[in-house]
Structure formats: structure tokens, C-alpha cells
Write a protein that holds these residues in place. Structure first.
Motif, short mmCIF file in Angstrom:
data_model
loop_
_atom_site.label_atom_id
_atom_site.label_comp_id
_atom_site.label_asym_id
_atom_site.label_seq_id
_atom_site.Cartn_x
_atom_site.Cartn_y
_atom_site.Cartn_z
N GLY A 98 3.67 4.71 10.21
CA GLY A 98 4.04 4.02 11.48
C GLY A 98 3.78 2.43 11.15
O GLY A 98 4.31 1.74 11.95
N ASP A 99 3.13 1.86 10.33
CA ASP A 99 3.05 0.75 9.94
C ASP A 99 4.31 -0.37 9.59
O ASP A 99 5.02 0.14 8.65
CB ASP A 99 1.88 0.47 9.04
CG ASP A 99 1.57 -1.25 8.90
OD1 ASP A 99 2.44 -1.99 8.68
OD2 ASP A 99 0.39 -1.45 8.78
N PRO A 100 4.62 -1.15 10.40
CA PRO A 100 6.23 -1.78 10.09
C PRO A 100 6.10 -2.56 8.67
O PRO A 100 7.34 -2.22 8.04
CB PRO A 100 6.36 -2.81 11.38
CG PRO A 100 5.37 -2.20 12.14
CD PRO A 100 4.32 -1.63 11.58
N ALA A 101 5.23 -3.00 8.33
CA ALA A 101 4.70 -3.64 6.95
C ALA A 101 5.04 -2.54 5.98
O ALA A 101 5.85 -2.54 4.88
CB ALA A 101 4.05 -4.38 6.85
N GLY A 107 0.70 -1.32 -0.03
CA GLY A 107 -0.09 -0.10 -0.02
C GLY A 107 0.90 1.19 0.14
O GLY A 107 0.26 2.42 0.00
N PHE A 108 2.15 1.13 0.00
CA PHE A 108 2.98 2.40 -0.01
C PHE A 108 2.85 2.99 -1.39
O PHE A 108 3.75 2.42 -2.55
CB PHE A 108 4.46 2.08 0.29
CG PHE A 108 5.31 3.27 -0.03
CD1 PHE A 108 5.37 4.37 1.09
CD2 PHE A 108 6.46 2.71 -0.84
CE1 PHE A 108 6.11 5.10 0.73
CE2 PHE A 108 7.22 3.91 -0.94
CZ PHE A 108 7.31 5.25 -0.34
N THR A 109 2.30 4.36 -1.68
CA THR A 109 2.12 4.88 -2.77
C THR A 109 1.16 4.20 -4.02
O THR A 109 1.40 2.87 -3.94
CB THR A 109 3.22 5.44 -3.41
OG1 THR A 109 4.26 4.39 -4.06
CG2 THR A 109 4.21 5.89 -2.53
N ARG A 110 0.66 5.04 -4.56
CA ARG A 110 -0.38 4.34 -5.72
C ARG A 110 0.46 3.85 -7.05
O ARG A 110 0.31 2.85 -7.45
CB ARG A 110 -1.38 5.31 -6.12
CG ARG A 110 -2.58 5.31 -5.41
CD ARG A 110 -3.72 6.36 -5.91
NE ARG A 110 -3.11 7.80 -5.70
CZ ARG A 110 -3.89 9.06 -5.86
NH1 ARG A 110 -5.38 8.82 -6.02
NH2 ARG A 110 -3.48 9.94 -6.07
N ALA A 167 8.18 0.81 2.09
CA ALA A 167 8.85 2.07 1.69
C ALA A 167 10.43 2.01 1.48
O ALA A 167 10.92 2.56 0.37
CB ALA A 167 8.54 2.97 2.57
N ARG A 168 10.94 1.54 2.48
CA ARG A 168 12.50 1.42 2.35
C ARG A 168 12.93 0.50 0.99
O ARG A 168 13.84 1.06 0.32
CB ARG A 168 13.16 0.70 3.43
CG ARG A 168 13.04 1.82 4.91
CD ARG A 168 13.82 0.91 6.00
NE ARG A 168 13.27 1.75 7.27
CZ ARG A 168 14.23 2.63 7.51
NH1 ARG A 168 15.57 2.89 6.93
NH2 ARG A 168 13.98 3.16 8.71
N ARG A 169 12.29 -0.37 0.71
CA ARG A 169 12.76 -1.21 -0.37
C ARG A 169 12.65 -0.58 -1.56
O ARG A 169 13.28 -0.31 -2.65
CB ARG A 169 11.96 -2.65 -0.42
CG ARG A 169 12.51 -3.38 0.53
CD ARG A 169 11.56 -4.65 0.79
NE ARG A 169 12.01 -5.58 -0.52
CZ ARG A 169 11.36 -6.53 -0.77
NH1 ARG A 169 10.59 -7.25 0.16
NH2 ARG A 169 11.77 -7.45 -1.75
#
Length: 314
Positions: A200-203, A98-101, A208-210
Motif C-alpha cells: 500500500g506504500d505509494p512509492a 524496495g519492490f522485490t529483491r 512496482a508499476r514501472r
């Protein structure tokens, strides 16, 4: 920077080696310089003889690289790679918690290999299995001409985005305060604390980092804030061939209207030019009038548009 190190002794006389590149780290173990090409050079501090700052690389004046909207969208996809990707004909299904469309939508370029109603049903099912809404990236021009009609029939909602492009030469010469900008190959916690899209969601944070660190050649820019405070501004650039993508340009409210966004982009543009790029592009939501005004002033013009269409459930 240009750094000189003690390489060896020949007949009891010292031999020195010079390296030129971006100083990406310096700690108790030594320092690391990333050259224009090749692997980073690590230098133990005890071997450091001298060092000096060199001016930013002068970007050559050149026209925008020849490309099509479809090619540029595919480059953009590789510069923001989803954690999970799967092919559906020529389409690409993408998911990243769910990180960014952009990283959680199907890139609908070319032929899906199925009739459109069936292809969109496959898209809906794929995202439903991951607990995500089903977004379709519709590129104009580029996506099948019948796709919009089918999405309209389904009652899909739209979110328009502009793709802006500009030659790097003028951008690399823009702005003041370039010496305040720091470059790194990774986004540390301080950089991420300014990037507003990380939750703040760890998943989601792991995804996001990847995504942020994915891409052919990625650089993160930081303008340090006051001692003990988060950075005043940040930015990201990913370079592939002739093109450099700019994104995550964020400036803290207290530091706005001081030219920091321009300085961040100028330093990133210089680095991209040093790696051989001559054109820059970015993606901005059509409703973001403030950002569009900034990019207009830096010489960006609209290449094409795309929309995120949200497929209705069921």
C-alpha cells in the motif's frame, strides 16, 4: 482475433482490410488489435464489419536456445528492469524502492573493476544512501569465484533461487480453458489487486508499476473472476528474442487446482511463440515446493541457480 474493417470506397464499392492479432481493448471509441509485429491497429467500431476468434499460434518444435547462465541472467535483468540502475565495472546496481529483491540487488556478473572488499563496500554504501538493504545476486556459474568466499567472510545470509527453462512448444499446447484467458499490454488495478507483492506504500506501488511494465515486449494475462470479483488468476510474460520469461503467476485460493495457472502460461507461451521465441524461463525460490512441482509437470528443468546474499550492516 481476425477483424475485418471498411478501409475505403473505390468506384463506389467498399474495400475491406483484415487484421490479425490480440484484441487488447474494446470500448465506446473502438477496438485495438496488437498484431504479431508492428504497431497496434485502432479501429473505430463503426468501421468493424466482422470478427472471429482464431486458434492460438502453433509454437514450432525447437530445442532450447543456446545460451549461458550469465546471458540468461542479463536477459532476466532487462525483463525486470529496476527504476534506478548504475554500473560498477561489469556489475549492475539496481534499486526500485524496495519492490522485490531482483530489482533491489546488485547483479554481480563479471568484474566490478575494484578489489572485492572495496567493491562490496561501494555496494553497501550505494544501498544505504537509498535506505535499502544491500543484496548481492550471486550466480552459479557466472559470478566471480572469490565472491562467495568474501561474502562468507563478511557473514552474509543467503536465499537460493532456481532458474528453470523449457521449450515453448510443449508449454503452448498444455492445459484446458484457454479461451478464458485475456491478454493486455498493461496491468490494470484489478490485475494488481491479485498480485501479492504490491504494498500500500505509494512509492513502492509506483516503482512496482514501472518494473512490471518494463522490458522489451510485456504481456499480462488475466482469467476473469465472478462478476464484480477480482480476477481468478493472473500472469506476466516478457519476451526478448528467443526467450520468454514467465512470472507473477497467481491463482486465487478458491480457484486453485482447476488448471488456471497452466492455462495462463499456455496462452502466454503461444503469444511469445508468435513473436519468435522458442524457449521459456522462470525464477522460483528453492523453498517453493508447490510451484516447483507445477513447473516440473510442465517440462521445466533447472538451468542454474543464484543466491541473494544480504550484506551485513557496518
Amino acid at each position: 482475433m481476425s477483424v475485418r474493417r471498411l478501409a475505403e470506397f473505390v468506384d463506389d464499392r467498399p474495400v475491406f482490410r483484415d487484421s490479425i492479432g490480440v484484441l487488447t481493448s474494446w470500448d465506446d471509441h473502438g477496438l485495438t488489435v496488437a498484431p504479431r509485429s508492428g504497431d497496434p491497429v485502432f479501429l473505430p467500431e463503426r468501421l468493424l464489419m466482422a470478427g472471429k476468434v482464431v486458434p492460438p499460434f502453433p509454437a514450432r518444435r525447437a530445442p532450447l536456445p543456446a545460451t549461458t547462465p550469465v546471458e540468461l541472467q542479463r536477459i532476466a535483468g532487462r525483463g525486470w528492469p529496476a527504476v534506478e540502475q548504475e554500473r560498477l565495472g561489469e556489475w549492475t546496481l539496481r534499486a526500485a524502492a524496495g519492490f522485490t529483491r531482483r530489482a533491489n540487488s546488485v547483479q554481480a556478473l563479471g568484474d566490478p573493476g575494484l578489489p572485492l572488499p572495496q567493491a562490496l563496500a561501494e555496494v553497501r554504501a550505494w544501498y544505504a544512501a537509498r535506505g535499502l538493504p544491500a543484496y548481492v545476486e550471486v550466480v552459479s556459474p557466472g559470478s566471480p569465484q572469490t565472491l562467495v568466499a568474501e561474502l562468507d567472510r563478511l557473514g552474509a545470509g543467503y536465499a537460493p533461487t532456481l532458474v528453470l527453462t523449457a521449450p515453448l512448444a510443449g508449454l503452448a499446447r498444455a492445459g484446458a480453458g484457454l479461451d478464458r484467458v485475456r491478454l493486455a499490454r498493461t496491468a490494470d488495478d484489478r490485475w494488481l489487486s491479485v498480485y501479492r507483492r504490491v504494498s500500500g506504500d505509494p512509492a513502492v506501488e509506483e516503482a512496482a508499476r514501472r518494473v512490471l511494465h518494463g522490458g522489451p515486449s510485456v504481456w499480462f494475462a488475466t482469467v476473469p473472476g465472478a462478476p464484480g470479483q477480482p480476477p481468478a488468476a493472473i500472469g506476466r510474460c516478457v519476451i526478448e528474442g528467443d526467450w520468454a520469461c514467465f512470472g507473477a503467476i497467481e491463482v486465487q485460493p478458491y480457484a486453485r487446482r482447476a488448471g488456471l495457472a497452466t492455462a495462463v502460461m499456455a496462452v502466454l507461451a503461444s503469444r511469445a511463440a508468435e513473436e519468435g521465441a522458442s524457449g521459456g524461463y522462470l525464477q522460483v525460490e528453492a523453498e517453493n515446493a508447490g510451484a516447483i512441482a507445477l513447473y516440473d509437470g510442465l517440462g521445466f528443468t533447472t538451468s542454474h541457480t543464484y543466491h541473494y546474499a544480504l550484506l551485513p550492516q557496518g
